[in-house]
Design a protein around this motif. Structure first.
Motif, PDB file in Angstrom:
ATOM      1  N   PRO A  82      -3.869  31.990   3.447  1.00  0.00           N
ATOM      2  CA  PRO A  82      -3.623  32.859   2.032  1.00  0.00           C
ATOM      3  C   PRO A  82      -3.233  31.647   1.118  1.00  0.00           C
ATOM      4  CG  PRO A  82      -1.573  32.581   3.418  1.00  0.00           C
ATOM      5  CD  PRO A  82      -2.525  32.014   4.410  1.00  0.00           C
ATOM      6  N   LYS A  83      -3.341  32.089  -0.103  1.00  0.00           N
ATOM      7  CA  LYS A  83      -2.788  31.318  -1.127  1.00  0.00           C
ATOM      8  C   LYS A  83      -1.303  31.689  -1.296  1.00  0.00           C
ATOM      9  CE  LYS A  83      -5.356  33.857  -3.701  1.00  0.00           C
ATOM     10  NZ  LYS A  83      -6.065  34.457  -4.954  1.00  0.00           N
ATOM     11  N   ARG A  84      -0.674  30.415  -1.496  1.00  0.00           N
ATOM     12  CA  ARG A  84       0.945  30.535  -1.606  1.00  0.00           C
ATOM     13  C   ARG A  84       1.400  30.924  -3.135  1.00  0.00           C
ATOM     14  NH1 ARG A  84       4.269  28.713   2.161  1.00  0.00           N
ATOM     15  NH2 ARG A  84       3.717  26.886   3.484  1.00  0.00           N
ATOM     16  N   ALA A  85       0.287  31.050  -4.100  1.00  0.00           N
ATOM     17  CA  ALA A  85       0.785  31.522  -5.342  1.00  0.00           C
ATOM     18  C   ALA A  85      -0.768  32.163  -5.943  1.00  0.00           C
ATOM     19  CB  ALA A  85       1.105  30.533  -6.232  1.00  0.00           C
ATOM     20  N   MET A  86      -0.504  32.648  -7.170  1.00  0.00           N
ATOM     21  CA  MET A  86      -1.538  33.232  -7.709  1.00  0.00           C
ATOM     22  C   MET A  86      -2.726  32.161  -8.018  1.00  0.00           C
ATOM     23  SD  MET A  86       0.441  36.135  -9.802  1.00  0.00           S
ATOM     24  CE  MET A  86      -1.037  36.897 -10.616  1.00  0.00           C
ATOM     25  N   ASP A  87      -2.483  30.855  -8.026  1.00  0.00           N
ATOM     26  CA  ASP A  87      -3.309  29.849  -8.552  1.00  0.00           C
ATOM     27  C   ASP A  87      -4.120  29.665  -7.113  1.00  0.00           C
ATOM     28  OD1 ASP A  87      -4.715  27.561  -9.084  1.00  0.00           O
ATOM     29  OD2 ASP A  87      -2.944  26.472  -9.688  1.00  0.00           O
ATOM     30  N   ASP A  88      -5.580  29.704  -7.495  1.00  0.00           N
ATOM     31  CA  ASP A  88      -6.452  29.783  -6.039  1.00  0.00           C
ATOM     32  C   ASP A  88      -6.107  28.264  -5.750  1.00  0.00           C
ATOM     33  OD1 ASP A  88      -7.487  32.321  -6.551  1.00  0.00           O
ATOM     34  OD2 ASP A  88      -9.168  31.550  -7.764  1.00  0.00           O
ATOM     35  N   LYS A  89      -6.014  27.294  -6.475  1.00  0.00           N
ATOM     36  CA  LYS A  89      -5.952  25.871  -5.939  1.00  0.00           C
ATOM     37  C   LYS A  89      -4.815  25.349  -4.912  1.00  0.00           C
ATOM     38  CE  LYS A  89      -8.545  24.376 -10.022  1.00  0.00           C
ATOM     39  NZ  LYS A  89      -8.722  23.336 -11.083  1.00  0.00           N
ATOM     40  N   ILE A  90      -3.791  26.429  -4.722  1.00  0.00           N
ATOM     41  CA  ILE A  90      -2.643  26.034  -3.713  1.00  0.00           C
ATOM     42  C   ILE A  90      -2.898  26.918  -2.527  1.00  0.00           C
ATOM     43  CG2 ILE A  90      -0.120  25.937  -3.909  1.00  0.00           C
ATOM     44  CD1 ILE A  90      -0.019  26.081  -6.891  1.00  0.00           C
ATOM     45  N   PRO A  91      -3.572  26.345  -1.628  1.00  0.00           N
ATOM     46  CA  PRO A  91      -3.556  27.089  -0.224  1.00  0.00           C
ATOM     47  C   PRO A  91      -2.103  26.817   0.537  1.00  0.00           C
ATOM     48  CG  PRO A  91      -4.594  24.749  -0.052  1.00  0.00           C
ATOM     49  CD  PRO A  91      -4.141  24.844  -1.471  1.00  0.00           C
ATOM     50  N   ALA A  92      -1.801  27.758   1.374  1.00  0.00           N
ATOM     51  CA  ALA A  92      -0.839  27.824   2.260  1.00  0.00           C
ATOM     52  C   ALA A  92      -0.722  26.668   3.307  1.00  0.00           C
ATOM     53  CB  ALA A  92      -0.730  29.339   2.664  1.00  0.00           C
TER      54      ALA A  92
END
Length: 304
Positions: free
Chosen positions: A191-201
């Motif tokens: 999942p994404k860690r934040a609403m930013d698509d560029k920050i994967p978990a």
């Protein structure tokens, strides 16, 4: 396993919201939280031996989910306020499968029993095909149109049973490694860690390594971040001596219902020199087929 199609909540990422890994009192939770409560898609493992994978609302099982009992049997169905409710499927050891009905009056850990239970006879797998793309190991500085066969060396055809990894994001050593061993693992993108698509978990490499260490012979990465009709070429970039060693492909969320857990599937890859018309240079097309017929040709499916 339709619970894996539940969309993740849209939330900020901070100490009380977003995607978190939590270990409290021997209980493990990998999933989304809102205002410090389990909310949205997540996986929970109790110190008492049971697991739950699916949707939460304010710390409670609620929505579609899979409950795994301590003996390895599991229930797929709906939950309301922590209790199984309505019709679902109970899968017991020795491949027994039951259609069951619960009235929603008790949770499983308080002795919930089905009001009706009917054994389901095994049906042959349905023939189905899902278009896919090979996952490349190319470094990020190589443009996609410059990819070549050296960047797809791990992508060889494979045939085995399909098993959904648990947790489905594969962001930790798999809890069902015994079931995954020798089979093709299905995992979710993100999942994404934040609403930013560029920050994967978690990186795709970590996901695939977790599957490899569980003994998977292949990996199918399913999109769950809203790509319904578009394609990407995911990169699994080697790092720290780790790399993708098993064949791996990416498919869209619309393919999930065609994947039949427990049935034999074949993942075929198309040689880059034989790529279908319309497939951009550098892409390696693939096909995930439930039909074991060797005559299946994946080149007809990607942009049909």
């Amino acid at each position: 396993a339709t619970f894996i199609l539940e969309p993740p909540p849209t939330t900020q990422q901070d100490d009380r919201n977003g995607y978190h890994n939590v270990n409290e009192g021997g209980n493990n939770y990998f999933g989304f939280v809102v205002d410090a409560k389990k909310h949205g898609m997540g996986s929970y493992r109790s110190w008492r031996g049971y697991q739950y994978h699916g949707n939460f609302v304010s710390d409670v099982f609620h929505g579609k989910g899979r409950y795994v009992f301590g003996d390895g049997s599991w229930f797929d169905g709906n939950f309301e306020n922590g209790c199984p409710i309505g019709y679902g499927f109970l899968n017991e050891n020795f491949n027994q499968r039951w259609l069951v009905y619960y009235d929603g009056s008790k949770p499983f850990d308080q002795g919930a029993e089905p009001q009706s239970k009917r054994e389901e006879t095994s049906e042959p797998p349905r023939c189905a095909d899902s278009p896919a793309l090979a996952i490349t190991t190319a470094p990020s500085n190589i443009p996609i149109n410059e990819l070549n066969t050296t960047h797809y060396k791990h992508c060889r055809s494979v045939r085995s049973r399909v098993v959904f990894a648990l947790p489905i994001y594969a962001d930790t050593p798999l809890w069902n490694s015994g079931a995954v061993r020798g089979n093709i693992a299905v995992i979710l993108r993100g999942p994404k860690r934040a609403m930013d698509d560029k920050i994967p978990a978690i990186s795709l490499l970590d996901k695939i390594v977790n599957c490899q260490e569980a003994g998977a012979v292949g990996v199918i990465l399913v999109d769950n971040l809203g790509k319904k009709d578009g394609w990407i070429v995911p990169r699994c970039i080697a790092s720290g001596g780790e790399s993708a060693r098993v064949p791996a492909c990416f498919t869209l969320s619309s393919s999930v219902l065609r994947l039949q857990e427990g049935a034999f599937h074949r993942v075929n890859f198309v040689e880059m020199k034989d790529r279908p018309a319309g497939v951009p240079e550098g892409w390696m097309a693939a096909n995930v087929s439930v039909d074991p017929d060797d005559s299946d040709d994946p080149r007809d499916f990607l942009f049909a």
